[in-house]
Write a protein that holds these residues in place. Structure first.
Motif, PDB file in Angstrom:
ATOM      1  N   ARG A   1      38.138  30.388  39.330  1.00  0.00           N
ATOM      2  CA  ARG A   1      37.811  31.808  39.531  1.00  0.00           C
ATOM      3  C   ARG A   1      38.364  32.180  40.899  1.00  0.00           C
ATOM      4  N   LEU A   2      39.221  33.193  40.956  1.00  0.00           N
ATOM      5  CA  LEU A   2      39.856  33.579  42.215  1.00  0.00           C
ATOM      6  C   LEU A   2      39.293  34.893  42.710  1.00  0.00           C
ATOM      7  N   GLU A   3      38.786  34.886  43.921  1.00  0.00           N
ATOM      8  CA  GLU A   3      38.202  36.089  44.508  1.00  0.00           C
ATOM      9  C   GLU A   3      39.021  36.512  45.716  1.00  0.00           C
ATOM     10  N   PHE A   4      39.463  37.757  45.681  1.00  0.00           N
ATOM     11  CA  PHE A   4      40.187  38.351  46.800  1.00  0.00           C
ATOM     12  C   PHE A   4      39.301  39.438  47.387  1.00  0.00           C
TER      13      PHE A   4
ATOM     14  N   PHE B   1      39.267  43.446  46.995  1.00  0.00           N
ATOM     15  CA  PHE B   1      40.142  43.740  45.861  1.00  0.00           C
ATOM     16  C   PHE B   1      39.424  43.480  44.547  1.00  0.00           C
ATOM     17  N   GLY B   2      39.075  42.208  44.294  1.00  0.00           N
ATOM     18  CA  GLY B   2      38.388  41.892  43.049  1.00  0.00           C
ATOM     19  C   GLY B   2      38.420  40.412  42.745  1.00  0.00           C
ATOM     20  N   VAL B   3      37.958  40.084  41.530  1.00  0.00           N
ATOM     21  CA  VAL B   3      37.858  38.702  41.085  1.00  0.00           C
ATOM     22  C   VAL B   3      38.670  38.540  39.807  1.00  0.00           C
ATOM     23  N   PHE B   4      39.553  37.525  39.803  1.00  0.00           N
ATOM     24  CA  PHE B   4      40.297  37.165  38.614  1.00  0.00           C
ATOM     25  C   PHE B   4      39.644  35.937  38.001  1.00  0.00           C
ATOM     26  N   GLU B   5      39.451  35.963  36.668  1.00  0.00           N
ATOM     27  CA  GLU B   5      38.950  34.793  35.977  1.00  0.00           C
ATOM     28  C   GLU B   5      39.420  34.830  34.526  1.00  0.00           C
ATOM     29  N   VAL B   6      39.523  33.645  33.941  1.00  0.00           N
ATOM     30  CA  VAL B   6      39.937  33.530  32.549  1.00  0.00           C
ATOM     31  C   VAL B   6      38.681  33.556  31.689  1.00  0.00           C
TER      32      VAL B   6
ATOM     33  N   ASN C   1      40.815  38.301  33.164  1.00  0.00           N
ATOM     34  CA  ASN C   1      39.929  39.425  33.426  1.00  0.00           C
ATOM     35  C   ASN C   1      39.916  39.709  34.933  1.00  0.00           C
ATOM     36  N   LEU C   2      40.038  40.979  35.287  1.00  0.00           N
ATOM     37  CA  LEU C   2      39.922  41.404  36.681  1.00  0.00           C
ATOM     38  C   LEU C   2      38.694  42.284  36.803  1.00  0.00           C
ATOM     39  N   SER C   3      37.763  41.860  37.643  1.00  0.00           N
ATOM     40  CA  SER C   3      36.599  42.673  37.978  1.00  0.00           C
ATOM     41  C   SER C   3      36.863  43.252  39.356  1.00  0.00           C
ATOM     42  N   GLN C   4      37.106  44.552  39.402  1.00  0.00           N
ATOM     43  CA  GLN C   4      37.424  45.180  40.674  1.00  0.00           C
ATOM     44  C   GLN C   4      36.177  45.294  41.535  1.00  0.00           C
ATOM     45  N   GLU C   5      36.390  45.142  42.830  1.00  0.00           N
ATOM     46  CA  GLU C   5      35.295  45.269  43.779  1.00  0.00           C
ATOM     47  C   GLU C   5      34.925  46.736  43.918  1.00  0.00           C
TER      48      GLU C   5
END
Length: 72
Positions: free
Chosen positions: A28-31, A34-39, A66-70
């Motif tokens: 899970r990648l969190e920037f 910006f937001g969080v990318f996860e499969v 999936n991108l969950s925007q902040e």
């Protein structure tokens, strides 16, 4: 100090390759800001065609990014 465009291209490509590799491994990648990318995995299910309601359609299992925007 001037940076050659091919050097910039190599650095950016290496960064994107590492992101792709991490997501492929289930990370899970969190920037920040910006937001969080996860499969996420969508399960297999049965769908229906509205024009031919008597015919079932199998919707296969799928892995999606999936991108969950902040929110600010």
């Amino acid at each position: 100090m001037e940076i050659h465009p091919s050097d910039v291209n190599q650095v950016i490509q290496a960064f994107l390759d590492k992101i792709t590799e991490s997501l492929a491994n289930g990370a899970r990648l969190e920037f920040r800001d910006f937001g969080v990318f996860e499969v996420v995995e969508r399960k297999q299910k049965i769908g229906r065609n509205p024009k031919k309601a008597d015919v079932d359609i199998v919707i296969l299992l799928a892995c999606l990014l999936n991108l969950s925007q902040e929110k600010k």
